[in-house]
Design an enzyme around this catalytic site. Structure first.
Site, PDB file in Angstrom:
ATOM      1  N   LYS A 131       0.809  -1.223   0.000  1.00 58.84           N
ATOM      2  CA  LYS A 131       0.000   0.000   0.000  1.00 58.84           C
ATOM      3  C   LYS A 131       0.845   1.278   0.000  1.00 58.84           C
ATOM      4  O   LYS A 131       0.329   2.342  -0.307  1.00 58.84           O
ATOM      5  CB  LYS A 131      -0.981  -0.008   1.182  1.00 58.84           C
ATOM      6  N   LYS A 147      -5.059 -10.783  -5.687  1.00 55.64           N
ATOM      7  CA  LYS A 147      -6.216 -11.027  -4.821  1.00 55.64           C
ATOM      8  C   LYS A 147      -7.364 -10.071  -5.183  1.00 55.64           C
ATOM      9  O   LYS A 147      -7.121  -8.913  -5.542  1.00 55.64           O
ATOM     10  CB  LYS A 147      -5.707 -10.855  -3.386  1.00 55.64           C
ATOM     11  N   LYS A 193     -11.139  -4.562  -2.704  1.00 59.96           N
ATOM     12  CA  LYS A 193     -12.141  -3.488  -2.747  1.00 59.96           C
ATOM     13  C   LYS A 193     -11.635  -2.294  -3.540  1.00 59.96           C
ATOM     14  O   LYS A 193     -12.398  -1.574  -4.141  1.00 59.96           O
ATOM     15  CB  LYS A 193     -12.403  -2.963  -1.335  1.00 59.96           C
TER      16      LYS A 193
HETATM   17  N1  AQP Z   1      -9.587 -11.701  -1.949  1.00 55.17           N
HETATM   18  C1  AQP Z   1      -9.844 -12.141  -0.737  1.00 55.17           C
HETATM   19  N2  AQP Z   1     -10.069 -13.461  -0.506  1.00 55.17           N
HETATM   20  C2  AQP Z   1     -10.351 -13.918   0.742  1.00 55.17           C
HETATM   21  N3  AQP Z   1     -10.443 -13.112   1.829  1.00 55.17           N
HETATM   22  C3  AQP Z   1     -10.223 -11.797   1.644  1.00 55.17           C
HETATM   23  N4  AQP Z   1     -10.239 -10.738   2.485  1.00 55.17           N
HETATM   24  C4  AQP Z   1      -9.962  -9.614   1.804  1.00 55.17           C
HETATM   25  N5  AQP Z   1      -9.763  -9.894   0.503  1.00 55.17           N
HETATM   26  C5  AQP Z   1      -9.921 -11.246   0.375  1.00 55.17           C
HETATM   27  C6  AQP Z   1     -10.553 -10.842   3.921  1.00 55.17           C
HETATM   28  O1  AQP Z   1     -11.677 -10.013   4.165  1.00 55.17           O
HETATM   29  C7  AQP Z   1     -11.608  -9.556   5.506  1.00 55.17           C
HETATM   30  C8  AQP Z   1     -11.937  -8.116   5.575  1.00 55.17           C
HETATM   31  O2  AQP Z   1     -11.001  -7.377   4.856  1.00 55.17           O
HETATM   32  P1  AQP Z   1     -10.745  -5.866   5.206  1.00 55.17           P
HETATM   33  O3  AQP Z   1     -11.976  -5.100   5.040  1.00 55.17           O
HETATM   34  O4  AQP Z   1     -10.169  -5.746   6.538  1.00 55.17           O
HETATM   35  O5  AQP Z   1      -9.700  -5.345   4.178  1.00 55.17           O
HETATM   36  P2  AQP Z   1      -8.703  -5.940   3.196  1.00 55.17           P
HETATM   37  O6  AQP Z   1      -8.107  -7.215   3.594  1.00 55.17           O
HETATM   38  O7  AQP Z   1      -7.734  -4.841   2.957  1.00 55.17           O
HETATM   39  O8  AQP Z   1      -9.699  -6.153   1.976  1.00 55.17           O
HETATM   40  P3  AQP Z   1      -9.506  -5.747   0.496  1.00 55.17           P
HETATM   41  O9  AQP Z   1     -10.731  -6.157  -0.208  1.00 55.17           O
HETATM   42  O10 AQP Z   1      -8.248  -6.222  -0.075  1.00 55.17           O
HETATM   43  O11 AQP Z   1      -9.484  -4.167   0.536  1.00 55.17           O
HETATM   44  P4  AQP Z   1      -8.382  -3.177   0.000  1.00 55.17           P
HETATM   45  O12 AQP Z   1      -8.459  -3.221  -1.475  1.00 55.17           O
HETATM   46  O13 AQP Z   1      -8.850  -1.857   0.552  1.00 55.17           O
HETATM   47  O14 AQP Z   1      -7.072  -3.592   0.544  1.00 55.17           O
HETATM   48  C9  AQP Z   1     -10.205  -9.894   6.021  1.00 55.17           C
HETATM   49  O15 AQP Z   1     -10.297 -11.002   6.890  1.00 55.17           O
HETATM   50  C10 AQP Z   1      -9.450 -10.280   4.782  1.00 55.17           C
HETATM   51  O16 AQP Z   1      -8.470 -11.261   5.035  1.00 55.17           O
END
Ligand code: AQP
Length: 335
Positions: A111, A193, A196
């Site tokens: 990030k 992966k 969001k």
């Molecule tokens: N692609 C994924 N597959 C399985 N699990 C996932 N998680 C995130 N992406 C995947 C799990 O979702 C939970 C909540 O995530 P978060 O809101 O804390 O943020 P994150 O991990 O940063 O999710 P994103 O979608 O990847 O957001 P951005 O793009 O903002 O970084 C966690 O338990 C995570 O493991």
């Protein structure tokens, strides 16, 4: 009953990766564990957004929690910043962590990549996440496997502090990961992966997506050209990702799906997957629309914050006592 803690950031676009990796476990665990589920708005602040956007996203995630089946009668559901213990314990852990270990965190590296200077909050994110978990004496933390490194850091911090200040300071937690769905990959690039924040809307399926959007994203999903439906992450990441998603939503094993679709084309698999995903998400969307703008939602979050605060205050008192901090004055902490 052992305690479970986890959280999701209110950053919009909650997708099927978040659901299959983490949220689905939240629902399954509530029958035989004491579950504490948080909307981690302090973490969401590590990426700048307007007050209105943050406030709306908090309520969106809260409504989604309930829509997917988290039952506030069984589980504690609340917003992180409503419980001051997260910030307090965050500082105590900050003073027991090292910049070296934090700079090795993959999420921070990704990030902050190509930025001359990254927000300090992004760097401290894993320490606050450790505080979230340790504050509730959680034994189990359901997350996607992208969070494994942060869970390991949480364990290291707990073990380090226990070694210095007493083994009763923290419960050392374990991560809980799904067999299918622990890492859902992006539909447009199955080597990254699902996320969001990815720019391409077609890279993910959000839980609130319409059937038309779901169809478009799945039918366009990147695959290979050999036409064989086989699970092989290294050589066939696109088809393997679709099989994993199918398996996680339908409950069929990947091996059964390989047999079922042996000799079929990718188009047939994709068409059936659209149906499986739409059928799974439709009831969530109906429930979400019912609850999102209700007073009931706010009442549930306030009630959850009260219960979470009661647990948090006990942990903060115990940790402050062990670390030699304060006098117990200023609030109702009994040493
Ligand atoms: N692609 C994924 N597959 C399985 N699990 C996932 N998680 C995130 N992406 C995947 C799990 O979702 C939970 C909540 O995530 P978060 O809101 O804390 O943020 P994150 O991990 O940063 O999710 P994103 O979608 O990847 O957001 P951005 O793009 O903002 O970084 C966690 O338990 C995570 O493991």
């Amino acid at each position: 009953m052992s305690r479970v803690f986890s959280g999701v950031q209110p950053t919009g676009n909650i997708h099927i990766g978040n659901y299959l990796g983490a949220l689905k476990q939240f629902v399954d665990l509530q029958n035989d564990h004491e579950c504490v589920y948080c909307i981690v708005d302090m973490h969401a602040m590590t990426v700048p957004k307007s007050a209105e956007e943050l406030r709306n996203s908090i309520l969106d995630v809260a409504a989604l929690y309930l829509a997917i089946g988290i039952d506030p009668e069984k589980s504690i559901v609340f917003v992180q910043s409503d419980v001051p213990g997260h910030a307090e314990l965050g500082w105590m852990l900050t003073c027991n962590s090292y910049t070296g270990e934090l700079s090795r965190m993959t999420q921070y590296k990704q990030k902050s990549k190509n930025k001359e200077s990254a927000p300090t909050g992004l760097f401290m994110y894993p320490v606050l996440m450790a505080a979230d978990i340790l504050l509730y004496d959680a034994a189990l933390v359901p997350v996607g496997d992208d969070q494994k490194q942060h869970i390991e850091l949480t364990r290291d911090l707990a073990i380090r502090v226990n070694g210095k200040y007493g083994e009763d300071t923290f419960v050392v937690p374990e991560g809980s990961y799904m067999k299918s769905g622990a890492r859902v990959m992006a539909l447009d690039d199955p080597t990254s992966k699902m996320s969001k924040s990815a720019e391409n809307e077609m890279s993910r399926i959000s839980l609130m997506d319409s059937p038309a959007k779901i169809k478009k994203a799945i039918m366009r999903a990147t695959t290979d050209s050999d036409g064989i439906i086989r699970f092989d992450i290294e050589n066939k990441p696109g088809i393997s990702n679709l099989l994993s998603i199918y398996s996680a939503f339908s409950g069929k094993t990947v091996a059964d799906l390989e047999k079922e679709y042996d000799g079929s084309g990718y188009g047939t698999l994709k068409k059936d997957l659209v149906e499986v995903v739409v059928d799974a998400l439709t009831p969530f969307q109906e429930k979400y629309n019912e609850i999102r703008h209700s007073d009931e939602l706010i009442r549930i979050l306030q009630n959850g914050a009260e219960k979470a605060n009661a647990i948090s205050e006990k942990t903060i008192a115990r940790v402050k006592k062990n670390l030699g901090m304060g006098t117990g004055a200023g609030r109702k902490l009994t040493f």
